[in-house]
Design a protein around this motif. Structure first.
Motif, PDB file in Angstrom:
ATOM      1  N   GLY A 436       2.007   6.784  44.135  1.00  0.00           N
ATOM      2  CA  GLY A 436       1.931   7.525  42.881  1.00  0.00           C
ATOM      3  C   GLY A 436       2.262   6.715  41.647  1.00  0.00           C
ATOM      4  N   ARG A 437       2.209   5.390  41.730  1.00  0.00           N
ATOM      5  CA  ARG A 437       2.521   4.546  40.571  1.00  0.00           C
ATOM      6  C   ARG A 437       1.547   4.808  39.421  1.00  0.00           C
ATOM      7  N   LEU A 438       2.079   4.937  38.205  1.00  0.00           N
ATOM      8  CA  LEU A 438       1.243   5.176  37.032  1.00  0.00           C
ATOM      9  C   LEU A 438       0.542   3.904  36.559  1.00  0.00           C
ATOM     10  N   ASP A 439       0.983   2.753  37.077  1.00  0.00           N
ATOM     11  CA  ASP A 439       0.348   1.480  36.719  1.00  0.00           C
ATOM     12  C   ASP A 439       0.082   0.674  37.995  1.00  0.00           C
ATOM     13  N   PRO A 440      -0.875   1.144  38.826  1.00  0.00           N
ATOM     14  CA  PRO A 440      -1.110   0.455  40.095  1.00  0.00           C
ATOM     15  C   PRO A 440      -1.503  -1.001  39.876  1.00  0.00           C
TER      16      PRO A 440
END
Length: 507
Positions: A436-440
């Motif tokens: 769920g990282r906002l900056d994959p």
């Protein structure tokens, strides 16, 4: 790569196996290749559970409308002091580009014309058939699909930004099943999300390449060969990977705004160069018919008429399954760009603006196509029969002044929508497979970009894009059940939050 989740490895392996399966010909696996197997499964699901898709999609619409007028409407998707990250124009542009932009360009003229010649009921190629054709085009691209997107996007945004959840679909279900239950079933839920996204977007990439090559062939006479389509996929892949590497606030944001400018320019060109009064009259009466007949269309099955049943299966039920299959991808992306908006503001924006714009789009392009056939004696349907649905838009445009310029704008628009959809998908896949990282990481986005484009290219070469599309839609069946659970989880969480707010006020 240490930051990726186990869903990443499972999804990559199964995606590659599906691509390999998709290129195995009938001679090696008679009746056992991807196309044959997925078609059988999809036919069974549609035959036995078409009613389930109709009821579920309508429930998502009813739920969305309920939230607008409910006491939960003032809850913010984020902390109390969070402000929206994007302006209204940019927000609408981004959700619209990810949601269905390339599909509108592909079907804008083709779908109303198809319903005009093959209506769900009544006699074909009549004024009544024309009204019904436009009414059902609005229906298939209107409130229902955007309610599907709004439901999952709202859940993801609420739990991610207000409850500091993981941002994964599995995290939305914690209020129902608890942490222990999600530890057991969460990987399966998140895999279904990734599976539907990978193959849904790969299919769109393949069909997008077909339409770009069809447009260039129609305008410039370039032969539609597989090598030409492969070159288009290669160029677009490089462009969307460059865009994806710049992040949301550069590549996707700028491209989404460009999409809206090009789309509005193309629509206004045809509106004022075409039969303007007819188009606006057609839009007004069709939108009224759509609103008036919405309840009836929402539950329309034909148990006593097999011919009409086939039409509903081939169009309405297929579309509902397709939108649900796309919901994990579009919902995750819309959630990511909607931080700081209230629930009421969010649902109104997601439901109303794209639906009205889509209705205008179909009225302009589909209305122009029907006008050419009904009053102008043109055979636009003949182009579709000879060259495919991708030729419909260009066959319409060539009948009006500045037709070549409009066709070039259309090819550019398809290309930018193509890039934006793929760009958004790599971001979503990266987010869903890194917890769920906002900056994959760009490495993860690059891997998913290569897998999507490879799937599109290989299956375009083998003629297996329809099999891939069917495989993606099969994933819609379990995801429909997941979405119904999401609604219950949201209502439970909203009820608890309102209760806590009231207690704080009393204190």
């Amino acid at each position: 790569m240490s930051k990726v989740s186990k869903v990443f490895y499972i999804s990559v392996i199964i995606s590659i196996l599906f691509i390999i399966w998709g290129v195995i010909p009938d001679t090696i696996l008679p009746n056992g290749n991807l196309d044959a197997v997925t078609t059988k499964i999809q036919t069974y699901i549609v035959d036995k559970f078409g009613w389930f898709y109709l009821i579920s999609a309508t429930l998502f619409l009813v739920f969305s409308l309920y939230l607008i007028f409910s006491k939960y409407g003032g809850i913010k998707l984020g902390k109390p002091n969070d402000k929206p990250e994007y302006s209204y124009i940019t927000w609408f542009a981004m959700l619209f580009s990810a949601g269905m932009g390339i599909g509108l360009v592909f079907w804008g003229a083709a779908e109303p014309l198809s319903h005009f010649h093959n209506p769900p009921y009544g006699e074909a190629v009549t004024s009544d058939a024309a009204k019904t054709a436009m009414q059902y085009s609005f229906f298939h691209w209107g409130f229902h699909p955007w309610a599907v997107y709004a439901t999952i996007a709202l859940a993801l945004a609420y739990f991610k930004f207000r409850k500091q959840s993981s941002g994964l679909v599995s995290g939305v279900l914690v209020p129902l099943f608890g942490e222990r239950g999600i530890n057991v079933w969460g990987t399966v839920v998140d895999f279904i999300v990734v599976f539907a996204t990978v193959f849904g977007v790969a299919t769109s990439l393949g069909f997008g390449a077909i339409q770009i090559s069809g447009g260039l062939s129609f305008v410039f006479g370039i032969d539609q060969t597989f090598l030409f389509q492969l070159l288009i996929i290669l160029i677009v892949t490089v462009l969307y990977m460059l865009s994806a590497s710049t992040g949301l606030n550069k590549g996707i944001k700028y491209l989404s705004n460009s999409n809206i400018v090009l789309a509005v320019a193309l629509m206004l060109f045809l509106l004022f160069l075409g039969p303007t009064t007819f188009i606006l009259n057609f839009f007004t009466t069709s939108f009224g018919n759509y609103i008036q007949n919405l309840p009836n269309m929402s539950f329309r099955m034909t148990p006593f008429n097999e011919d009409n049943t086939d039409w509903i299966k081939g169009w309405t039920i297929f579309y509902w399954a397709w939108w649900i299959a796309w919901a994990p991808f579009v919902g995750t992306f819309i959630a990511r760009v909607s931080r700081g908006r209230t629930i009421r503001e969010f649902v109104l924006g997601v439901l109303l603006v794209p639906t009205i714009f889509g209705a205008l789009w179909f009225s302009v392009f589909g209305g122009s196509a029907i006008h050419l056939e009904f009053f102008g004696g043109k055979d636009i349907m003949g182009y579709i029969n000879d060259l495919g649905e991708e030729a419909a838009l260009f066959a319409v445009l060539e009948n009006f002044p500045l037709g070549t310029i409009m066709s070039i704008i259309a090819v550019l628009l398809i290309s930018t929508f193509f890039i934006t959809s793929a760009d958004s998908a790599t971001f979503v896949l990266g987010m869903q497979t890194t917890g769920g990282r906002l900056d994959p990481p760009n490495t993860v986005k690059l891997i998913w970009g290569i897998i999507q484009s490879s799937a599109a290219a290989v299956l375009l070469w083998q003629g297996g894009l329809n099999a891939l599309q069917t495989a993606s839609i099969i994933a819609a069946f379990p995801f429909t059940i997941i979405m119904l659970l999401v609604v219950l989880s949201l209502l439970k969480s909203f009820k608890q939050e309102v209760k806590e707010m009231e207690q704080r006020r009393k204190t």
